[in-house]
Design a protein around this motif. Structure first.
Motif, PDB file in Angstrom:
ATOM      1  N   ALA A   5       0.840  -1.206   0.000  1.00 26.33           N
ATOM      2  CA  ALA A   5       0.000   0.000   0.000  1.00 26.33           C
ATOM      3  C   ALA A   5       0.875   1.256   0.000  1.00 26.33           C
ATOM      4  CB  ALA A   5      -0.918  -0.006   1.220  1.00 26.33           C
ATOM      5  N   ASP A   6       1.938   1.219   0.759  1.00 24.16           N
ATOM      6  CA  ASP A   6       2.854   2.361   0.848  1.00 24.16           C
ATOM      7  C   ASP A   6       3.467   2.668  -0.527  1.00 24.16           C
ATOM      8  OD1 ASP A   6       5.765   3.105   2.981  1.00 24.16           O
ATOM      9  OD2 ASP A   6       4.627   4.313   1.569  1.00 24.16           O
ATOM     10  N   ASN A  37       0.823   3.701  -3.134  1.00 26.97           N
ATOM     11  CA  ASN A  37       0.406   5.078  -2.851  1.00 26.97           C
ATOM     12  C   ASN A  37       1.455   6.070  -3.359  1.00 26.97           C
ATOM     13  OD1 ASN A  37      -1.467   6.961  -1.331  1.00 26.97           O
ATOM     14  ND2 ASN A  37       0.476   7.429  -0.334  1.00 26.97           N
ATOM     15  N   ARG A  38       2.702   5.746  -3.117  1.00 26.40           N
ATOM     16  CA  ARG A  38       3.789   6.636  -3.561  1.00 26.40           C
ATOM     17  C   ARG A  38       3.724   6.819  -5.078  1.00 26.40           C
ATOM     18  NH1 ARG A  38       8.620   6.817  -5.821  1.00 26.40           N
ATOM     19  NH2 ARG A  38       8.384   4.644  -6.473  1.00 26.40           N
ATOM     20  N   VAL A  95       0.715   9.005  -6.016  1.00 29.33           N
ATOM     21  CA  VAL A  95       0.951  10.416  -5.677  1.00 29.33           C
ATOM     22  C   VAL A  95       1.893  11.040  -6.700  1.00 29.33           C
ATOM     23  CG1 VAL A  95       2.005  11.969  -3.985  1.00 29.33           C
ATOM     24  CG2 VAL A  95       0.516  10.147  -3.213  1.00 29.33           C
ATOM     25  N   GLN A  96       2.871  10.281  -7.124  1.00 29.02           N
ATOM     26  CA  GLN A  96       3.845  10.793  -8.095  1.00 29.02           C
ATOM     27  C   GLN A  96       3.161  11.133  -9.415  1.00 29.02           C
ATOM     28  OE1 GLN A  96       7.189   8.155  -9.243  1.00 29.02           O
ATOM     29  NE2 GLN A  96       8.455   9.796  -8.424  1.00 29.02           N
ATOM     30  N   THR A 130       0.737  14.040  -9.029  1.00 27.10           N
ATOM     31  CA  THR A 130       1.456  15.312  -8.940  1.00 27.10           C
ATOM     32  C   THR A 130       1.829  15.798 -10.340  1.00 27.10           C
ATOM     33  OG1 THR A 130       2.377  14.691  -6.789  1.00 27.10           O
ATOM     34  CG2 THR A 130       3.482  16.482  -7.971  1.00 27.10           C
ATOM     35  N   VAL A 165      -5.903  11.480  -5.073  1.00 28.18           N
ATOM     36  CA  VAL A 165      -5.382  10.168  -4.655  1.00 28.18           C
ATOM     37  C   VAL A 165      -6.372   9.497  -3.693  1.00 28.18           C
ATOM     38  CG1 VAL A 165      -3.521   8.979  -3.425  1.00 28.18           C
ATOM     39  CG2 VAL A 165      -2.979  10.776  -5.067  1.00 28.18           C
ATOM     40  N   VAL A 212       7.639  14.310  -4.641  1.00 30.67           N
ATOM     41  CA  VAL A 212       6.289  14.459  -4.089  1.00 30.67           C
ATOM     42  C   VAL A 212       6.366  15.133  -2.728  1.00 30.67           C
ATOM     43  CG1 VAL A 212       5.502  12.406  -5.305  1.00 30.67           C
ATOM     44  CG2 VAL A 212       6.256  12.191  -2.979  1.00 30.67           C
ATOM     45  N   GLN A 249       2.134  12.608   0.752  1.00 32.78           N
ATOM     46  CA  GLN A 249       2.450  11.180   0.773  1.00 32.78           C
ATOM     47  C   GLN A 249       1.943  10.567   2.085  1.00 32.78           C
ATOM     48  OE1 GLN A 249       3.851   9.115  -1.386  1.00 32.78           O
ATOM     49  NE2 GLN A 249       4.568   7.409  -0.158  1.00 32.78           N
ATOM     50  N   THR A 303      -2.061  10.689   2.384  1.00 33.34           N
ATOM     51  CA  THR A 303      -2.755   9.744   1.502  1.00 33.34           C
ATOM     52  C   THR A 303      -2.518   8.304   1.952  1.00 33.34           C
ATOM     53  OG1 THR A 303      -0.879   9.973  -0.025  1.00 33.34           O
ATOM     54  CG2 THR A 303      -2.859  11.215  -0.557  1.00 33.34           C
ATOM     55  N   LEU A 304      -1.326   8.023   2.440  1.00 32.80           N
ATOM     56  CA  LEU A 304      -1.060   6.661   2.930  1.00 32.80           C
ATOM     57  C   LEU A 304      -1.915   6.369   4.159  1.00 32.80           C
ATOM     58  CD1 LEU A 304       0.464   3.999   2.856  1.00 32.80           C
ATOM     59  CD2 LEU A 304       2.273   5.062   4.203  1.00 32.80           C
TER      60      LEU A 304
END
Lengths: 240, 208
Positions: free
Chosen positions: A62-63, A66-67, A70-71, A74, A98, B64, B69, B72-73
């Motif tokens: 998930a981490d 998610n990264r 988000v990238q 963005t 997101v 980011v 980050q 959202t996580l």
């Protein structure tokens, strides 16, 4: 029906065989060019199936997923940042978009989510949905090919002819085209929606005037007037 | 524009973009002609797609915002905790439904293990025996569930296995910390050499 590619199926099979500690190491590989990198689609499957909940794999997946979202969000935000309502929200758009993507992913009840077959498409489509929900689209779509300029002597010149040959390899040519497109989009953004819609329906989609008027819920003369106003503004902006 | 109209338009747009990864002008025009009542929304959607495509940013690392980050996580992990996994729940429900010996024998035949070795399948379903990928995929197909969800079902089944109380005067208790291998499960059947070899082949690597 959605299906994974052969490459993704092969990677899924290899991931199924991995012990949790090995999988955690692989999830931490961020560079997609490195061997062992786990595709985002596979991370989506891990998340949607709740895999590795008790071994830390689910949290790690998930981490990293998610990264990546988000990238990309963005990056996409920067593209539409000039849209007024997006500009007003600032980079909060990224966070909210997101969140929207996560809600969509976790509430999807289909056997295979878009995120598991085409991650980039999933993120792009969700981001666009979010921006649409913002009601930011005061814009119209236009086609570069359909724009043109009229000289003082009445001679019409197609828009593309006014630019440096876009097939030329020079960076300058590409920059000019990009700048022109940006000008077009910004000009369209600033004009009333009815004018933008009139322009798109007539110029882009080549609907008959009767149809344009019908779609805009107005008379033909009114539709024509909106179209003319839009065209004049675009021509003015490009000639500046 | 009412909320219903907006929802209808949105549904159509999502469906359209699902079916057209790179929609052309003609595609959009067809959509407008099919649903003229939503023309304005379609024009907006087409524009957003166009400005995204026209302003392609290079595939470079984007820095980011660490706060975004983190937020959202946190949101994601909370949602994961709240909602669980529909795929896992579906797989669990299906596996729980395969209770009767007749159902299990039928499933054993379906995946090619053979009803005479249903004990091996029982071990897999209980999580005691680690199924090779080939068996996992066969079971997933037979049960119509996601293969990774199925593996998670077996994994959690093993973890929730009750540890029996043990009283020994002569030796320490042996509690398995992980599932037994497929090979051990096959050999415990004490089947014929031919059958043993056949079943062991399930653990061989699938061709690429």
């Amino acid at each position: 029906m959605r299906k994974r590619s052969k490459e993704l199926e092969a990677q899924l099979s290899s991931v199924l065989n991995l012990a949790p500690d090995i999988l955690l190491t692989r999830i931490a590989i961020r560079d997609y060019r490195r061997q062992g990198h786990i595709a985002s689609e596979i991370l989506a499957t891990i998340i949607r199936t709740g895999s590795g909940k008790h071994t830390g794999v689910l949290t790690a997946a998930a981490d990293e997923f998610n990264r990546r979202m988000v990238q990309i969000a963005t990056r996409k935000w920067r593209v539409v940042a000039f849209v007024p309502k997006v500009r007003r929200k600032g980079n909060r758009v990224v966070q909210d978009a997101v969140h929207y993507m996560w809600d969509n992913l976790l509430s999807d009840k289909s056997p295979l989510s878009n995120a598991e077959t085409a991650f980039i498409v999933f993120v792009r489509d969700r981001f666009e949905e979010y921006v649409r929900h913002l009601g930011t689209t005061d814009n119209d779509m236009t086609s570069v090919e359909d724009l043109g300029v009229t000289d003082d002597d009445g001679k019409k010149t197609a828009f593309l002819s006014t630019l440096v040959d876009v097939n030329a390899a020079t960076p300058e040519a590409l920059l000019i085209e990009k700048q022109a497109l940006k000008t077009i989009h910004q000009t369209l953004m600033e004009m009333p929606k009815i004018e933008r819609d009139a322009f798109a329906l007539r110029t882009e989609y080549e609907f008959e005037w009767r149809k344009v008027a019908e779609l805009l819920h107005c008379s033909i003369p009114t539709a024509t007037a909106h179209w003319q106003s839009a065209t004049d503004k675009l021509r003015g902006a490009l000639n500046d | 524009m009412t909320d219903t109209n907006r929802d209808d338009a949105e549904r159509l747009i999502v469906k359209f973009l699902d079916e057209h990864e790179q929609p052309t002008r003609a595609d959009w025009k067809q959509l407008i002609e099919a649903h003229p009542e939503h023309a304005c929304q379609f024009l907006d959607a087409a524009f957003i797609r166009e400005i995204g495509d026209a302003a392609q940013v290079k595939d470079e690392e984007v820095v980011v915002d660490p706060l975004i980050q983190a937020n959202t996580l946190s949101y994601a992990l909370n949602r994961l905790h709240e909602r669980g996994s529909t795929s896992f729940d579906a797989a669990q429900s299906v596996v729980n439904g395969v209770k009767l010996p007749a159902d299990r024998r039928k499933l054993a035949d379906q995946v090619g293990i053979g009803s005479q070795h249903v004990v091996l399948l029982n071990g897999v379903l209980a999580g005691r025996t680690k199924a090779p990928v080939r068996v996992l995929r066969l079971l997933a197909d037979a049960l119509d569930v996601q293969v990774m969800a199925l593996r998670e079902v077996f994994s959690r089944a093993f973890m929730s296995t009750v540890v029996p109380s043990y009283k020994s005067l002569h030796e320490k208790p042996r509690i398995p910390l992980q599932p037994g291998s497929w090979e051990d499960g096959v050999r415990d059947l004490q089947a014929s050499p031919a059958e043993t070899a056949r079943l062991l082949m399930f653990a061989e690597e699938e061709p690429a």
